[in-house]
Design a protein around this motif. Structure first.
Motif, short mmCIF file in Angstrom:
data_model
loop_
_atom_site.label_atom_id
_atom_site.label_comp_id
_atom_site.label_asym_id
_atom_site.label_seq_id
_atom_site.Cartn_x
_atom_site.Cartn_y
_atom_site.Cartn_z
N ALA A 81 14.21 -5.23 12.62
CA ALA A 81 14.48 -3.82 12.36
C ALA A 81 14.36 -3.62 10.86
O ALA A 81 15.24 -4.00 10.10
N TRP A 82 13.23 -3.06 10.41
CA TRP A 82 12.95 -2.98 8.98
C TRP A 82 13.94 -2.09 8.26
O TRP A 82 14.23 -0.99 8.70
N GLY A 83 14.47 -2.59 7.13
CA GLY A 83 15.31 -1.76 6.27
C GLY A 83 14.43 -1.03 5.28
O GLY A 83 13.25 -1.35 5.15
N PRO A 84 14.98 -0.05 4.56
CA PRO A 84 14.14 0.77 3.66
C PRO A 84 13.58 -0.02 2.48
O PRO A 84 12.59 0.38 1.89
N PHE A 85 14.21 -1.15 2.12
CA PHE A 85 13.73 -1.91 0.97
C PHE A 85 13.17 -3.28 1.38
O PHE A 85 12.84 -4.09 0.53
N ASP A 86 13.13 -3.54 2.70
CA ASP A 86 12.58 -4.81 3.17
C ASP A 86 11.07 -4.86 2.94
O ASP A 86 10.36 -3.90 3.23
N ILE A 87 10.62 -5.99 2.40
CA ILE A 87 9.19 -6.16 2.17
C ILE A 87 8.61 -7.02 3.28
O ILE A 87 9.16 -8.06 3.61
N ASP A 88 7.52 -6.55 3.87
CA ASP A 88 6.88 -7.32 4.93
C ASP A 88 5.66 -8.03 4.34
O ASP A 88 4.61 -7.43 4.16
N PRO A 89 5.80 -9.35 4.04
CA PRO A 89 4.70 -10.05 3.36
C PRO A 89 3.45 -10.13 4.23
O PRO A 89 2.34 -10.27 3.72
N SER A 90 3.62 -10.03 5.56
CA SER A 90 2.45 -10.16 6.43
C SER A 90 1.70 -8.85 6.58
O SER A 90 0.60 -8.82 7.13
N ALA A 91 2.30 -7.75 6.08
CA ALA A 91 1.63 -6.45 6.21
C ALA A 91 0.71 -6.22 5.02
O ALA A 91 0.86 -6.84 3.97
N ASP A 92 -0.27 -5.32 5.20
CA ASP A 92 -1.13 -4.95 4.09
C ASP A 92 -0.40 -3.94 3.21
O ASP A 92 0.45 -3.21 3.68
N LYS A 93 -0.81 -3.94 1.92
CA LYS A 93 -0.26 -2.97 1.00
C LYS A 93 -0.93 -1.61 1.25
O LYS A 93 -2.14 -1.57 1.46
N GLU A 94 -0.13 -0.54 1.24
CA GLU A 94 -0.65 0.82 1.47
C GLU A 94 -1.58 0.85 2.67
O GLU A 94 -2.79 1.01 2.54
N ASP A 95 -0.99 0.68 3.86
CA ASP A 95 -1.81 0.54 5.06
C ASP A 95 -1.59 1.70 6.04
O ASP A 95 -0.55 2.35 6.02
N ASP A 96 -2.58 1.91 6.89
CA ASP A 96 -2.48 2.90 7.97
C ASP A 96 -1.42 2.45 8.98
O ASP A 96 -1.02 1.29 8.99
#
Lengths: 330, 326
Positions: free
Chosen positions: A82-97
């Motif tokens: 459950a993503w928090g507002p400041f959690d960074i997802d290293p596996s996600a792309d930066k600025e992604d659709d």
């Protein structure tokens, strides 16, 4: 009929009796209950007001239950967490659709935009409410004093009020936000919005006090020895309050708009520590989200602002009709 | 008549006091609160040492605070705010003046549409009160009232600039060109003006239509309207000759007060579209902590708005016969 011969029959009255309130206090409670029932009945028949209230309730639920809401969505969507507002997802792309993991996409720091949107309701609502309390308090104080004193002191206070009334709010806000110390904290944003938004309240309250002052019941109170403070507290304030109440709700709407504008210009709270819809839009602008075609990031936070402001505006108009019966007749 | 002149003098005096208050506020905000006003200048490597010493001398910053204040008042009323920190060789007022034209083009164009469309919508919905047209107009007005102008501007870019590619998304002219007396240049100007003008117009229309509607509804309940109907005038005659002129009175006052609102919209529009007007300049000045520039912008905006309000007040005194008689 005295209070002791007619016992209050309302549920509130019975509760009051069991906890041992005195008879006059019970009577007061009873009247209050009756009053609020009348208000609610009038409000309920106002479709616009009810719609507004429903919208606001939805936002309050979203703000209070942001965490659980994200957990439920994470379960439904089968997300990694459950993503928090400041959690960074290293596996996600930066600025992604939008993806199946991040329904509204990710921002520059690989943070989940949906999560920021939901948690963003907290500070956006909070700033709107607290800034309103500040500006209504200041406005009521200046208006009461000015109207009650009259004369030279009134003149001085009104000239100061004029400055804040006439100068465009956005210019005032920018100058205050740029010059005052304290960086970009939430407290400072609240202060800046509060200090630029009190003038119309002061004007309304002052006008009301002026018309009340001439009325006979104030003179009577003075004749039997009531002092200034007592008269303001017991006679003037209760008569001014209903007028302020509708105005306050409309001021919340304006304060939320002010916060989003201030944040968008880059004078709001720092988006790496506090998330509001306004600074989400600032981040989107800085990341050229429109040029990149990341429309969800730009469109949805704005819609949130529109709906919450509409909610407060609808309720405000409904309240205005209830508390200012002159409007009802038209 | 004497009464009228006295009222105008009083209003003018009030306006002057308001301006004076702005000046005092400016002085204290910019000089006292941030501590050392030279802090930014001292740390600025783009500025030479000689310039800094000259700056201190010119503004009397080595003098006691009351001497500074007198000097400051003198400077303000000669529009001398010193040189901009970001462009150390140019007086702040020169930069402001060259940006002013764009704000005037933008707000001027939008104001015309705002007043015409807003008031027509208000008249229509008051006349057809309770009809679907009225509800629709009011819903439209409220929706745009609730919308942050900067966000509406972004939506316009999403749809008409990057989406349909009909209009450019930024600047007042194609970069590299300047305004000339030619058809090409004029076309370019209009092309860049369309989206910002729509953003500002739609964003501020609600204020006009809602107030016009309320004002007209008030007037429609007056007895002279009933009289006009009783003597056999048809609805459009009643509206045109009796209701609208009287409903205009509060509008005049409100157009001036709403100027503050329009300026707010212009700031946001200019920032989103990178339109190089006063609003854009003010925001740039805050980013760069260019206090002389920011102060100049703020003072100019305050001055213009106060004078506009005074003008509306005087106009109102002349327009309302009750004031003349009283």
């Amino acid at each position: 009929m005295s209070a002791s011969t007619v016992p209050p029959v309302s549920r509130l009255g019975r509760v009051g009796r069991t906890i041992g309130l005195s008879e006059p206090a019970l009577e007061k409670l009873h009247l209050l209950a009756k009053d609020s029932r009348t208000t609610w009945r009038l409000f309920r028949s106002n479709k616009l007001g009810l719609t507004g209230l429903a919208i606001l309730l939805a936002f309050v639920v979203m703000a209070v239950l942001s965490g659980p809401l994200m957990s439920v969505l994470a379960y439904i969507g089968g997300w990694d967490q459950a993503w928090g507002p400041f959690d960074i997802d290293p596996s996600a792309d930066k600025e992604d659709d939008p993806t199946s993991e991040h329904w509204l996409g990710t921002d520059t720091y690989r943070q989940d935009i949906l999560s920021r949107l939901i948690y963003g309701s907290r500070v956006s609502l909070l700033v709107g409410l607290v800034a309103t309390v500040v500006s209504m308090g200041l406005g009521a104080l200046v208006g009461l004093l000015s109207g009650y004193w009259g004369g030279v002191r009134d003149e001085v206070l009104m000239r100061i009020t004029d400055v804040f009334l006439v100068i465009p709010w956005i210019a005032l806000m920018i100058v205050f936000a740029a010059v005052l110390p304290g960086g970009a904290s939430v407290g400072k944003v609240v202060f800046v919005i509060g200090i630029t938004g009190w003038s119309s309240t002061a004007r309304i309250v002052r006008a009301q006090v002026f018309s009340l002052k001439e009325r006979a019941f104030i003179e009577r109170a003075r004749a039997i020895g009531a002092d200034d403070l007592y008269i303001v507290r017991k006679h003037i304030f209760p008569n001014v309050f209903p007028l302020m109440f509708a105005n306050a709700i409309l001021t919340v709407a304006l304060s939320i708009l002010s916060e989003s504008t201030l944040s968008f210009i880059g004078l709001g709270p720092d988006s790496s520590k506090v998330v509001t819809w306004g600074n989400m839009l600032e981040d989107a602008q800085l990341a050229y989200a429109i040029d990149q075609g990341l429309y969800a990031w730009v469109v949805i936070p704005g819609l949130m602002i529109v709906f919450v402001v509409l909610g407060f505006t609808f309720v405000g108009y409904a309240m205005d009709e209830i508390f200012n019966p002159k409007l009802r007749k038209r | 008549m004497r009464n009228m002149r006295w009222m105008i003098v009083r209003k003018a005096a009030n306006s002057f006091v308001t301006i004076l208050m702005v000046v005092i506020m400016n002085f204290f905000l910019f000089r006292v609160i941030p501590g050392d006003p030279l802090m930014n200048l001292r740390g600025n490597t783009r500025v030479s040492e000689e310039y800094k010493t000259e700056f201190i001398k010119e503004f009397g910053l080595d003098q006691p605070i009351y001497v500074q204040f007198v000097k400051y008042i003198e400077n303000v009323f000669t529009f001398d705010f010193g040189n901009a920190i970001t462009q150390p060789l140019t007086p702040a007022m020169d930069i402001i003046m060259s940006n002013l034209q764009w704000t005037l083009i933008l707000t001027g164009t939008s104001s015309i549409f705002m007043v015409i469309i807003g008031m027509s919508l208000g008249v229509l919905s008051a006349w057809k009160r309770g009809s679907p047209l009225d509800t629709g107009t009011m819903a439209f007005s409220l929706f745009f009232y609730a919308m942050p102008t900067f966000w509406f501007a972004m939506m316009l870019i999403v749809i008409f600039a990057t989406g349909l590619n009909w209009f450019p998304s930024a600047n007042a002219l194609t970069p590299g060109t300047s305004l000339e007396w030619s058809l090409e240049s004029f076309k370019d100007l209009l092309n860049h003006l369309v989206l910002p003008a729509i953003s500002l117009t739609i964003g501020s229309i609600a204020a006009f239509s809602v107030i016009m509607r309320g004002s007209l509804i008030d007037v429609m309940t007056e007895e002279y309207i009933t009289t006009a109907r009783a003597k056999g005038l048809n609805e459009s005659q009643v509206l045109k000759n009796h209701a609208v002129p009287n409903a205009m009175l509060p509008m005049v006052a409100l157009i001036a007060i709403d100027l503050a609102f329009v300026v707010g919209g212009a700031f946001q529009t200019e920032v989103v579209f990178n339109y190089p007007g006063i609003g854009w300049l003010t925001v740039e000045a805050t980013y760069e902590k260019d206090y002389p520039l920011l102060e100049g912008c703020f003072f100019l905006i305050a001055l213009v708005v106060v004078i506009a309000n005074l003008f509306a007040d005087i106009l109102l005194i002349y327009m309302d016969p009750r004031v003349k008689m009283g």
